[in-house]
Scaffold this motif. Structure first.
Motif, PDB file in Angstrom:
ATOM      1  N   PRO A  95       0.688  -1.096   0.122  1.00  0.00           N
ATOM      2  CA  PRO A  95      -0.029  -0.003   0.001  1.00  0.00           C
ATOM      3  C   PRO A  95       0.906   1.351   0.108  1.00  0.00           C
ATOM      4  CG  PRO A  95      -0.918  -1.432   1.570  1.00  0.00           C
ATOM      5  CD  PRO A  95       0.562  -2.077   1.001  1.00  0.00           C
ATOM      6  N   TYR A  96       2.181   1.327   0.261  1.00  0.00           N
ATOM      7  CA  TYR A  96       2.940   2.304   0.445  1.00  0.00           C
ATOM      8  C   TYR A  96       3.937   2.331  -0.636  1.00  0.00           C
ATOM      9  CZ  TYR A  96       0.900   1.840   4.993  1.00  0.00           C
ATOM     10  OH  TYR A  96       0.112   2.000   5.907  1.00  0.00           O
ATOM     11  N   SER A  97       3.807   1.530  -1.866  1.00  0.00           N
ATOM     12  CA  SER A  97       4.781   1.477  -3.008  1.00  0.00           C
ATOM     13  C   SER A  97       5.178   2.482  -3.561  1.00  0.00           C
ATOM     14  CB  SER A  97       4.410   0.406  -3.874  1.00  0.00           C
ATOM     15  OG  SER A  97       3.183   0.602  -4.235  1.00  0.00           O
ATOM     16  N   ASP A  98       4.199   3.728  -3.490  1.00  0.00           N
ATOM     17  CA  ASP A  98       4.428   4.918  -4.009  1.00  0.00           C
ATOM     18  C   ASP A  98       5.531   5.809  -3.163  1.00  0.00           C
ATOM     19  OD1 ASP A  98       2.795   5.350  -2.181  1.00  0.00           O
ATOM     20  OD2 ASP A  98       1.741   7.025  -3.456  1.00  0.00           O
ATOM     21  N   THR A  99       5.656   5.556  -2.075  1.00  0.00           N
ATOM     22  CA  THR A  99       6.574   6.165  -1.329  1.00  0.00           C
ATOM     23  C   THR A  99       8.272   5.793  -1.593  1.00  0.00           C
ATOM     24  OG1 THR A  99       6.829   4.626   0.687  1.00  0.00           O
ATOM     25  CG2 THR A  99       4.911   6.041   0.842  1.00  0.00           C
ATOM     26  N   ARG A 100       9.031   7.025  -1.418  1.00  0.00           N
ATOM     27  CA  ARG A 100      10.280   6.820  -1.529  1.00  0.00           C
ATOM     28  C   ARG A 100      11.224   5.704  -0.614  1.00  0.00           C
ATOM     29  NH1 ARG A 100      14.409   8.583  -4.742  1.00  0.00           N
ATOM     30  NH2 ARG A 100      16.398   8.816  -3.827  1.00  0.00           N
ATOM     31  N   LEU A 101      10.793   5.659   0.550  1.00  0.00           N
ATOM     32  CA  LEU A 101      11.086   4.493   1.685  1.00  0.00           C
ATOM     33  C   LEU A 101      10.975   3.193   0.928  1.00  0.00           C
ATOM     34  CD1 LEU A 101      10.383   5.905   4.956  1.00  0.00           C
ATOM     35  CD2 LEU A 101      12.462   5.348   4.059  1.00  0.00           C
ATOM     36  N   VAL A 102       9.749   3.002   0.651  1.00  0.00           N
ATOM     37  CA  VAL A 102       9.487   1.534   0.111  1.00  0.00           C
ATOM     38  C   VAL A 102      10.019   1.359  -1.301  1.00  0.00           C
ATOM     39  CG1 VAL A 102       7.583   0.078  -0.685  1.00  0.00           C
ATOM     40  CG2 VAL A 102       7.410   1.216   1.199  1.00  0.00           C
ATOM     41  N   ARG A 103      10.067   2.146  -2.199  1.00  0.00           N
ATOM     42  CA  ARG A 103      10.718   2.142  -3.497  1.00  0.00           C
ATOM     43  C   ARG A 103      12.284   1.827  -3.394  1.00  0.00           C
ATOM     44  NH1 ARG A 103       8.128   6.906  -4.913  1.00  0.00           N
ATOM     45  NH2 ARG A 103      10.021   8.084  -5.020  1.00  0.00           N
ATOM     46  N   ASP A 104      12.770   2.499  -2.456  1.00  0.00           N
ATOM     47  CA  ASP A 104      14.366   2.393  -1.940  1.00  0.00           C
ATOM     48  C   ASP A 104      14.375   0.751  -1.539  1.00  0.00           C
ATOM     49  OD1 ASP A 104      14.870   4.732  -2.980  1.00  0.00           O
ATOM     50  OD2 ASP A 104      15.123   5.568  -1.049  1.00  0.00           O
ATOM     51  N   LEU A 105      13.452   0.533  -0.635  1.00  0.00           N
ATOM     52  CA  LEU A 105      13.472  -0.955   0.073  1.00  0.00           C
ATOM     53  C   LEU A 105      13.455  -2.104  -1.214  1.00  0.00           C
ATOM     54  CD1 LEU A 105      13.726  -2.991   2.125  1.00  0.00           C
ATOM     55  CD2 LEU A 105      10.967  -2.667   2.337  1.00  0.00           C
ATOM     56  N   ARG A 106      12.642  -2.011  -2.159  1.00  0.00           N
ATOM     57  CA  ARG A 106      12.324  -2.727  -3.157  1.00  0.00           C
ATOM     58  C   ARG A 106      13.730  -2.743  -4.276  1.00  0.00           C
ATOM     59  NH1 ARG A 106       7.981  -5.439  -3.926  1.00  0.00           N
ATOM     60  NH2 ARG A 106       5.921  -4.515  -2.719  1.00  0.00           N
ATOM     61  N   ASP A 107      14.093  -1.688  -4.446  1.00  0.00           N
ATOM     62  CA  ASP A 107      15.592  -1.535  -5.261  1.00  0.00           C
ATOM     63  C   ASP A 107      16.531  -2.273  -4.465  1.00  0.00           C
ATOM     64  OD1 ASP A 107      13.916  -0.041  -7.202  1.00  0.00           O
ATOM     65  OD2 ASP A 107      15.006   1.749  -6.576  1.00  0.00           O
ATOM     66  N   PHE A 108      16.721  -2.039  -3.131  1.00  0.00           N
ATOM     67  CA  PHE A 108      17.760  -2.888  -2.315  1.00  0.00           C
ATOM     68  C   PHE A 108      17.493  -4.291  -2.454  1.00  0.00           C
ATOM     69  CE2 PHE A 108      18.982  -4.597   1.617  1.00  0.00           C
ATOM     70  CZ  PHE A 108      20.399  -4.222   1.777  1.00  0.00           C
ATOM     71  N   ALA A 109      16.312  -4.992  -2.568  1.00  0.00           N
ATOM     72  CA  ALA A 109      16.030  -6.218  -2.387  1.00  0.00           C
ATOM     73  C   ALA A 109      16.434  -6.700  -3.584  1.00  0.00           C
ATOM     74  CB  ALA A 109      14.635  -6.333  -1.920  1.00  0.00           C
ATOM     75  N   HIS A 110      16.129  -5.891  -4.677  1.00  0.00           N
ATOM     76  CA  HIS A 110      16.122  -6.526  -6.183  1.00  0.00           C
ATOM     77  C   HIS A 110      17.633  -6.779  -6.340  1.00  0.00           C
ATOM     78  CE1 HIS A 110      15.540  -7.104 -10.476  1.00  0.00           C
ATOM     79  NE2 HIS A 110      16.343  -6.201 -10.396  1.00  0.00           N
ATOM     80  N   VAL A 111      18.394  -5.742  -6.022  1.00  0.00           N
ATOM     81  CA  VAL A 111      19.923  -5.622  -6.292  1.00  0.00           C
ATOM     82  C   VAL A 111      20.585  -6.900  -5.346  1.00  0.00           C
ATOM     83  CG1 VAL A 111      22.114  -4.550  -6.012  1.00  0.00           C
ATOM     84  CG2 VAL A 111      20.024  -3.107  -6.958  1.00  0.00           C
ATOM     85  N   THR A 112      19.945  -6.964  -3.978  1.00  0.00           N
ATOM     86  CA  THR A 112      20.763  -7.801  -3.222  1.00  0.00           C
ATOM     87  C   THR A 112      20.498  -9.075  -3.698  1.00  0.00           C
ATOM     88  OG1 THR A 112      20.512  -6.332  -1.289  1.00  0.00           O
ATOM     89  CG2 THR A 112      20.776  -8.718  -0.966  1.00  0.00           C
ATOM     90  N   PHE A 113      19.384  -9.468  -4.031  1.00  0.00           N
ATOM     91  CA  PHE A 113      19.054 -10.998  -4.586  1.00  0.00           C
ATOM     92  C   PHE A 113      19.497 -11.100  -6.044  1.00  0.00           C
ATOM     93  CE2 PHE A 113      15.502 -10.764  -1.239  1.00  0.00           C
ATOM     94  CZ  PHE A 113      16.141 -11.612  -0.647  1.00  0.00           C
ATOM     95  N   GLU A 114      19.672 -10.149  -6.821  1.00  0.00           N
ATOM     96  CA  GLU A 114      20.196 -10.192  -8.174  1.00  0.00           C
ATOM     97  C   GLU A 114      21.578 -10.694  -8.116  1.00  0.00           C
ATOM     98  OE1 GLU A 114      20.853  -6.981 -11.307  1.00  0.00           O
ATOM     99  OE2 GLU A 114      18.961  -7.937 -12.140  1.00  0.00           O
ATOM    100  N   SER A 115      22.314  -9.947  -7.097  1.00  0.00           N
ATOM    101  CA  SER A 115      23.739 -10.108  -6.987  1.00  0.00           C
ATOM    102  C   SER A 115      24.063 -11.413  -6.523  1.00  0.00           C
ATOM    103  CB  SER A 115      24.503  -9.013  -6.103  1.00  0.00           C
ATOM    104  OG  SER A 115      23.890  -9.142  -4.928  1.00  0.00           O
ATOM    105  N   LEU A 116      23.209 -12.117  -5.653  1.00  0.00           N
ATOM    106  CA  LEU A 116      23.298 -13.357  -5.145  1.00  0.00           C
ATOM    107  C   LEU A 116      23.153 -14.095  -6.361  1.00  0.00           C
ATOM    108  CD1 LEU A 116      23.284 -15.202  -2.736  1.00  0.00           C
ATOM    109  CD2 LEU A 116      21.115 -15.258  -2.635  1.00  0.00           C
ATOM    110  N   ALA A 117      22.306 -14.086  -6.915  1.00  0.00           N
ATOM    111  CA  ALA A 117      21.800 -15.026  -8.208  1.00  0.00           C
ATOM    112  C   ALA A 117      22.954 -15.093  -9.051  1.00  0.00           C
ATOM    113  CB  ALA A 117      20.963 -14.460  -9.062  1.00  0.00           C
ATOM    114  N   LEU A 118      23.727 -13.996  -9.318  1.00  0.00           N
ATOM    115  CA  LEU A 118      24.967 -13.867 -10.341  1.00  0.00           C
ATOM    116  C   LEU A 118      26.060 -14.579  -9.605  1.00  0.00           C
ATOM    117  CD1 LEU A 118      24.641 -10.159 -11.267  1.00  0.00           C
ATOM    118  CD2 LEU A 118      24.134 -12.177 -12.824  1.00  0.00           C
ATOM    119  N   THR A 119      26.159 -14.718  -8.515  1.00  0.00           N
ATOM    120  CA  THR A 119      27.563 -15.471  -7.931  1.00  0.00           C
ATOM    121  C   THR A 119      27.493 -16.812  -7.359  1.00  0.00           C
ATOM    122  OG1 THR A 119      26.678 -14.835  -5.384  1.00  0.00           O
ATOM    123  CG2 THR A 119      28.087 -13.197  -6.572  1.00  0.00           C
ATOM    124  N   THR A 120      26.123 -17.158  -7.785  1.00  0.00           N
ATOM    125  CA  THR A 120      25.827 -18.722  -7.360  1.00  0.00           C
ATOM    126  C   THR A 120      25.666 -19.692  -8.647  1.00  0.00           C
ATOM    127  OG1 THR A 120      23.439 -18.569  -7.448  1.00  0.00           O
ATOM    128  CG2 THR A 120      24.577 -18.410  -5.441  1.00  0.00           C
TER     129      THR A 120
END
Length: 110
Positions: free
Chosen positions: A85-110
């Motif tokens: 419900p708060y996906s339009d806020t900067r905090l939540v957008r930054d959180l989603r970007d952080f998760a995306h980068v974190t899990f994507e970098s994990l996938a690249l290293t495995t």
């Protein structure tokens, strides 16, 4: 107990119980740390406490990225649903970007 409180909609108790559990866990218990941080973050998100919720959510993502666990990934998904419900806020957008980068970098290293 935190999970039961969350399911019952007793969000303050769920958050408090999860934080107490986190304090007792050893740093090597990454699966449990991921799940408890995600639960605490979800309870805060449902209560519209986004600052602290996003902070705990980042911790959950960091821990979840260190383990291969369906349960922790499932709890992360539930956590993000509570932030939706708060996906339009900067905090939540930054959180989603952080998760995306974190899990994507994990996938690249495995």
């Amino acid at each position: 107990m935190a999970h039961a409180f969350f399911d019952l909609g007793r969000l303050e108790q769920a958050h408090r119980q999860a934080v107490d559990s986190i304090a007792l866990l050893k740093p090597s218990r990454v699966r449990h740390l991921a799940m408890e941080n995600a639960l605490a973050a979800a309870a805060l998100a449902r209560s519209a406490h986004l600052d602290e919720g996003c902070h705990l959510a980042r911790q959950a993502v960091v821990h979840a990225a260190r383990t291969v666990s369906f349960r922790s990934q499932h709890r992360i998904a539930i956590m993000f649903a509570e932030f939706h419900p708060y996906s339009d806020t900067r905090l939540v957008r930054d959180l989603r970007d952080f998760a995306h980068v974190t899990f994507e970098s994990l996938a690249l290293t495995t």
